[in-house]
Design an enzyme around this catalytic site. Structure first.
Site, mmCIF file in Angstrom:
data_model
loop_
_atom_site.group_PDB
_atom_site.id
_atom_site.type_symbol
_atom_site.label_atom_id
_atom_site.label_comp_id
_atom_site.label_asym_id
_atom_site.label_seq_id
_atom_site.Cartn_x
_atom_site.Cartn_y
_atom_site.Cartn_z
ATOM 1 C CG HIS A 478 -1.606 0.885 1.395
ATOM 2 N ND1 HIS A 478 -2.990 1.013 1.165
ATOM 3 C CD2 HIS A 478 -1.836 2.599 1.805
ATOM 4 C CE1 HIS A 478 -3.500 2.151 1.288
ATOM 5 N NE2 HIS A 478 -2.127 3.534 1.737
ATOM 6 C CD GLU A 479 1.770 4.027 3.398
ATOM 7 O OE1 GLU A 479 2.274 4.707 3.047
ATOM 8 O OE2 GLU A 479 0.927 3.177 4.368
ATOM 9 C CG HIS A 485 0.173 9.014 -6.770
ATOM 10 N ND1 HIS A 485 -0.718 9.400 -6.125
ATOM 11 C CD2 HIS A 485 -0.163 9.190 -8.545
ATOM 12 C CE1 HIS A 485 -2.140 9.872 -7.178
ATOM 13 N NE2 HIS A 485 -1.113 10.123 -8.276
#
Length: 695
Positions: A478-479, A485
């Site tokens: 997730h991180e 991004h």
């Protein structure tokens, strides 16, 4: 204020751009005493730069107004970004004191820019001229102009002077209270750690976790004991394996009661934040703070948020109650007549899963070693999807010896940026997991990205491997989705770089990246025994994949309870905010009861007194963002499946149409460009087992 109002000592490392690769701050020479003068000098420099724009006698253009604004604050950005990364991950009394001093100054600094009537008039004049001329701007510039105008309005530039002065005071106090909440929470979590002196009580705890607890106890002066340190959420990972019900109760009670009294009481601070944000929203013409937040997000309105959460709650609680009935039956076998309590849930959920699936969470851990998860999991998936490769730079250092630095290369071999990883917990690190940027990508400024991931995994003794739970594996993926991004951003303006998107969109790419942990090809790559190198048994992999929806009633209910608590607090008017700290817990109970989420065995993922997301980390009235973003995420997972899954072509499309764009256009337009239509909630309902909420 002129640019030389606060000159910076040339010996200060921030006095010049870092000469390290990609502008990484030089932590070899940075010291605490460098931060305060650098940030203050940076504020003075930026105000001088803004003054020059506001008083420019020439006609406003994109270049001398919008571009010029984006170029301001270089010194401030590099000093403040380094400071806040370090103060969150390696806090000290000195850094806390600096943060306390800077919080009101930075709030006043932002107000000095966004309440500047001359600057606002120049931007409005630019917009009017462009409209009159019929000038078509590039999409990113048009979006920047729109967002800049909106930011002035939301800052209160159109209000009477008396209201602006009150806004300035409110903003200053809010930033101070935000920082105070974080300090109280960190100190309270450290103080609430559970000390165990009888090893028999640790029956069931895996040996590596037991060793980590012994090391933590020794570090705090408790030789021969074990310290169970608290993680930020209500649930604690040790609860799934501890057989001693009394110790489980001690751990859960310590978790649930953080901040609710004593030396580290957070209640007065959080009530002050709720009241001030409600007052600010009213001054700006909004019914409450939740409405103010939603109006600048993809949700559009707080009513839309409330309707979605209320739609999901009944089916989620029904699923949780069904799961709870099964767990209580297992509890009765051990403790006849006992009632299922919050400290029982994780333990008996694991027991039931073992019985049903023949899969033991503790048996998985030797196959989930951090190095393999990184190299053969997150990095491997990023290579298959985007062509990225990673090379550890042992010559570069972070703000703590635990921090590792990797250079990231694009598919053509060109350098893309730096990724820093800081995975272990420390008493000086705030709880939870997060991503930050040291440098944000921008073609206007010729900057490449430098990003960092922080987790809070217990650190093993020297020489021993870091074995993860499956939940921790998902957190790593997730991180890293946030990191991607930032790393894959390709925008002109720094304010549009990477994760600079609406709060209820920012979790979307990171949640999408979780899917690759579950992908059979990736899972089989990283799930190997840390000693023997043997792959995880195939039947375990198949069982793990089959069990993915197990416990969704619990997971959705605890999340929704926290999200609705956040909304309940921030839908209050100033007059409705309690004035007595002893009213916090009754308010919380009534809010959960009102939405049908008062199911005692499943407390909120975060209770009010330790809800750092909404009282200390910028998610106020925005915790709903995770489930809102998951609508996009689940729909995107279907898009990948429809197009062949883990394929480079899919990664390149996702990169080009979404990740690379950052916040340079309307984010829902980016999604529509990817999916070919607006988001559909059906995939989320199916994933969460909430098909009963579709009506």
């Amino acid at each position: 204020m002129t640019s030389d109002a606060l000159p910076l000592d040339p010996a200060n490392p921030f006095a010049r751009e870092s000469d390290l690769p990609y502008g990484l701050p030089d932590f070899r020479v940075l010291r605490e005493e460098h931060y305060l003068p650098a940030v203050r000098a940076g504020m003075a420099q930026q105000l001088a730069e803004v003054e020059a724009i506001a008083t420019d006698p020439t006609e406003p253009t994109v270049e001398n107004t919008l571009d010029a604004l984006e170029r301001t604050g270089r010194l401030l950005t590099r000093a403040a970004s380094a400071f806040y990364v370090q103060s969150g991950a390696e806090s000290t009394p000195g850094l806390q004191e600096i943060e306390e001093q800077l919080a009101p100054e930075l709030a006043a600094h932002a107000d000095a820019i966004w309440l500047d009537a001359r600057l606002h008039a120049r931007v409005e004049a630019l917009a009017a001229r462009l409209e009159a001329d019929g000038t078509a701007l590039e999409p990113d510039t048009a979006w920047l102009l729109d967002r800049t105008r909106r930011r002035f309005a939301r800052a209160g530039v159109g209000l009477p002077e008396v209201d602006q002065e009150r806004l300035r005071a409110i903003n200053t106090e809010i930033t101070s209270l935000d920082a105070a909440f974080g300090r109280l929470l960190l100190a309270g979590a450290n103080a609430a750690a559970v000390l165990v002196t009888d090893e028999a009580e640790l029956d069931g705890l895996p040996q590596d976790a037991r060793d980590a607890a012994a090391q933590a106890a020794t570090a705090r002066g408790h030789q021969g004991a074990w310290l169970l340190e608290l993680q930020l959420p209500t649930q604690q990972s040790v609860l799934s394996s501890l057989r001693d019900r009394g110790l489980r109760e001690r751990v859960m009670t310590a978790s649930l009661t953080r901040g609710a009294g004593g030396e580290h009481d957070t209640r007065a601070t959080l009530l002050g934040l709720v009241r001030l944000r409600a007052e600010r929203a009213r001054l700006l013409g909004f019914e409450h703070h939740a409405a103010y937040v939603a109006a600048d997000a993809t949700a559009g309105s707080s009513d839309a948020v409330a309707q979605m959460l209320a739609r999901l709650a009944p089916a989620a609680v029904a699923n949780a109650r069904a799961e709870g009935a099964e767990l209580e039956a297992a509890l009765q076998a051990d403790h006849p007549g006992a009632t299922l309590e919050p400290w029982d849930w994780a333990y008996y959920a694991e027991r039931v899963r073992q019985d049903r699936r023949s899969l033991d969470e503790s048996a998985l851990r030797p196959y989930l070693e951090l190095e393999h998860v990184l190299a053969d999991g997150v990095f491997h998936a990023a290579n298959l999807l985007y062509g990225l490769t990673f090379s550890e730079r042992h010559d570069l250092v972070g703000y703590h010896p635990d921090v590792r630095v990797f250079e990231v290369f694009d598919a053509d071999g060109s350098g893309l940026g730096l990724f820093l990883g800081d995975w272990w917990t420390r008493p000086a690190k705030r709880g939870g997991a997060w991503m930050n940027s040291f440098v944000e990508q921008s073609t206007l400024l010729s900057d490449a990205p430098v990003v960092v991931n922080n987790l809070n995994v217990p650190k093993p003794p020297p020489g021993q491997p870091t074995l993860l739970t499956w939940d921790e594996v998902i957190t790593v993926f997730h991180e890293f989705g946030h990191a991607l991004h930032g790393l894959l951003s390709h925008v002109r303006y720094p304010s549009q770089s990477g994760t600079n998107v609406p709060r209820d969109f920012v979790e979307y790419p990171s949640q999408v990246n979780e899917m690759w942990a579950w992908d059979p090809q990736v899972l089989r790559s990283f799930a190997v025994h840390h000693e023997t190198g043997e792959p995880m048994p195939e039947e375990w992999v198949e069982t793990l994949l089959a069990a993915r929806q197990d416990g969704e009633g619990f997971a959705t209910t605890e999340y929704l309870a926290a999200a609705l608590l956040d909304q309940a607090w921030y839908r209050l008017t100033p007059e409705q905010v309690p004035t007595d700290v002893d009213d916090v817990e009754p308010f919380e109970a009534a809010a959960l009861e009102a939405v049908g989420l008062a199911y005692a065995p499943v407390p909120p993922r975060y209770r009010t007194t330790y809800f750092n997301h909404v009282f200390g980390s910028g998610y106020s009235a925005g915790y709903y963002a995770y489930i809102w973003s998951e609508v996009l995420d689940a729909d995107t997972v279907e898009w990948f499946a429809e197009n062949g899954g883990l394929r480079r072509e899919n990664g390149d499309t996702f990169r080009t149409r979404l990740l690379a764009r950052g916040g340079s256009i309307d984010p829902l337009r980016s999604f529509a460009d990817l999916r070919g239509r607006a988001p559909d909630i059906a995939p989320l309902l199916a994933r969460r087992g909430l098909t009963g909420a579709s009506a």
